[in-house]
Each structure stands twice: as C-alpha cells, then as structure tokens.
Design an enzyme around this catalytic site. Structure first.
Site, PDB file in Angstrom:
ATOM      1  N   HIS A 270      42.403  45.325  38.244  1.00 35.12           N
ATOM      2  CA  HIS A 270      41.907  44.900  39.562  1.00 35.12           C
ATOM      3  C   HIS A 270      40.395  45.088  39.667  1.00 35.12           C
ATOM      4  O   HIS A 270      39.817  45.900  38.943  1.00 35.12           O
ATOM      5  CB  HIS A 270      42.539  45.766  40.664  1.00 35.12           C
TER       6      HIS A 270
ATOM      7  N   CYS B  24      44.583  52.821  46.080  1.00 37.73           N
ATOM      8  CA  CYS B  24      45.883  52.120  45.986  1.00 37.73           C
ATOM      9  C   CYS B  24      46.941  52.685  46.920  1.00 37.73           C
ATOM     10  O   CYS B  24      47.862  51.983  47.321  1.00 37.73           O
ATOM     11  CB  CYS B  24      46.485  52.264  44.584  1.00 37.73           C
TER      12      CYS B  24
END
Length: 284
Positions: A172, A273
């Site tokens: 990511h 996250c």
C-alpha cells in the site's frame, strides 16, 4: 479555506477497531511468508493500541468483534475512507476481504455518517492506499487499488483534489508514509518511498514538510489532534525501530506514544491499518 481545512487533520472523536481472530495467524494474507504470528502477543499489542486510544486519549472506541471467517478484518482502515461526515465503503482489492465491509458499514451508519458504497465491480480500493493530508487525497495505485477506485473516491469527496501515485514495491501507499502532523509527511528513506514522495510533491500545488525516517514501515504512524492533548503521534517502539524513533523524538510539539506492532506487522499490518478515525460533530 485551505488553511482551515488543514487544521482539521487529526481531529477525532470516535475510533472503530476490530478484534483479532485466531484465524489471523494461519489465514491472513501476507506479501511474503515469514515468521509465525504469536497470537497472545498480537492480542496484547492490539489491546495496548486500543487502550491508548480509549484511556490515554479519551476517544470513543467502538470495538467490533472478531470473525474467524475474516482473518484480515482487524485491518479496518482498508474497508472505509472517512472524511468529515462522509464515509466511503471501499471494495477491497483482495476478494477474500470483501465481506469485511458489512460490520464496518453498520457501525458507520449507527454513527449517522453519510455512507456511500463502492459497488462498481471494476473498482478496487484499499484504505491503506489513501493518504488524506487535510488538504487533498493521494491514492496509491497498487495491487489492491485501481484507477476506477480512485475515481470513485474523487466523486465521493468532491471538496478535495485527488491525485494518484504508482505503488509497485509495496502493498500500500501507507506502507511507507503517513501524516505525522499538519503539513508534515512522514516518509521512509528507501528509493521507492522517496520516488513516491517526489510524485506527490509534483502533483500538489502545496508544499509539505517531510520527516524522513530510516525504516519505511516506521513512517506509518497515527497522528491525532486532541483538544486536551494537542498534537499526538502513535509511532513504532524503540525496540522495533531505534533509529526511526530518534527522528520522531525531534518532534518537540508532539505527545509521542510508542506502540509495538511486531505481530500484525508479520501479516503486513501497520499502525494506521488497525483503526478508522472519525471526527463526529457533537449532536446539537
């Protein structure tokens, strides 16, 4: 207007987190096979992370239960992007993660946010690819997020510019960067991270300050702006990344809170996250 927008960065009243299922150890997706996850330690670290939000910072924490059928569900950031009163339910790039959105969507609706769902089957978007600077969005185009996903994000948050950044060496965009304060981008020192930062700088008409840390994953930190505490930064511990922590310690205006993430890190989890940050205006 832009100055006012930027000051909203990190303002937060509610946090959504999700408990870790036992299945995470064996079933969670990971970009590379490595050491085994110690479940007890993962639970302990997660409890500490949630405890900081709840007890130390006084935020309203909504804890969703673990689901053994959804091993990656603790990474709630990936399934929604929340900005102001609007929330976009994403369409995660990994098909095995798509059912994760249900519980998070329900929680966001219960908070009375304007919830928009990404239903286009050609679109994929993981929240881990979305960096909101307080002024604009940068969206990483990665294995998990595509151009169509970025376009739907832009349609949802029309008040903000949205620029895309190619991400190839990492899972990511936020695997190597995050906001460390208003106007301050924390960025890893690898070639891939610095190249992405250069792209972001070229795309933006605003000049950001940068905080370069030696370890890419340590550049993923959680910035909060809490009325009674001021600037707060949750970052990885000195035991994990001693050199990067020395860089964070130069931030004299921040309350610095080291939080370990050794176990979830083994399945590509980073600090941002594990929470969805929401700034809910007080109900009149």
């Amino acid at each position: 207007m832009a100055g006012l927008i930027a000051t909203n960065l990190g303002k937060c009243t509610h946090v959504i987190v999700r408990a870790i299922p036992q299945s995470l150890c064996t079933e969670a997706l990971r970009t590379e096979q490595g050491s085994e996850v110690n479940l007890d330690q993962a639970w302990q670290e997660h409890e500490l992370y949630v405890g900081v939000m709840k007890n130390k910072l006084g935020l309203n924490v909504i804890e969703l239960p673990a689901d053994e059928n959804l091993p990656d569900a603790p990474f709630v950031e990936d399934v929604a992007v929340v900005c102001g009163d609007n929330a976009l339910i994403t369409r995660p790039g990994a098909p095995s993660r798509r059912k994760e959105v249900e519980a998070v969507k329900k929680a966001l609706q219960e908070l009375q946010l304007n919830v928009v769902e990404m239903t286009d089957e050609n679109a994929t978007l993981d929240g881990g690819d979305v960096l909101f600077t307080g002024r604009e969005f940068f969206v990483g185009l990665s294995k998990r997020t595509n151009q169509r996903g970025a376009e739907i994000l832009a349609d949802t948050f029309k008040d903000y510019a949205v620029s895309t950044v190619p991400v190839s060496d990492y899972l990511h965009l936020k695997s190597f960067c995050s906001m460390a304060g208003p106007n301050l981008i924390a960025i890893g020192s690898s070639e891939a991270a610095q190249k992405a930062l250069k792209t972001m700088q070229q795309m933006s008409d605003h000049r950001y300050d940068k905080l370069t840390v030696p370890d890419d994953i340590a550049a993923n930190c959680v910035y909060l702006n809490i009325p009674s505490k001021g600037h707060v930064l949750l970052h990885r511990t000195p035991e994990e990344f001693p050199e990067s922590v020395k860089v964070f310690e130069k931030l004299k205006d921040h309350m610095l809170i080291p939080v370990a993430n050794t176990e979830l890190g083994k399945v590509d989890g980073a600090l941002t996250c594990c929470s969805l940050l929401i700034n809910k205006k007080t109900d009149l």
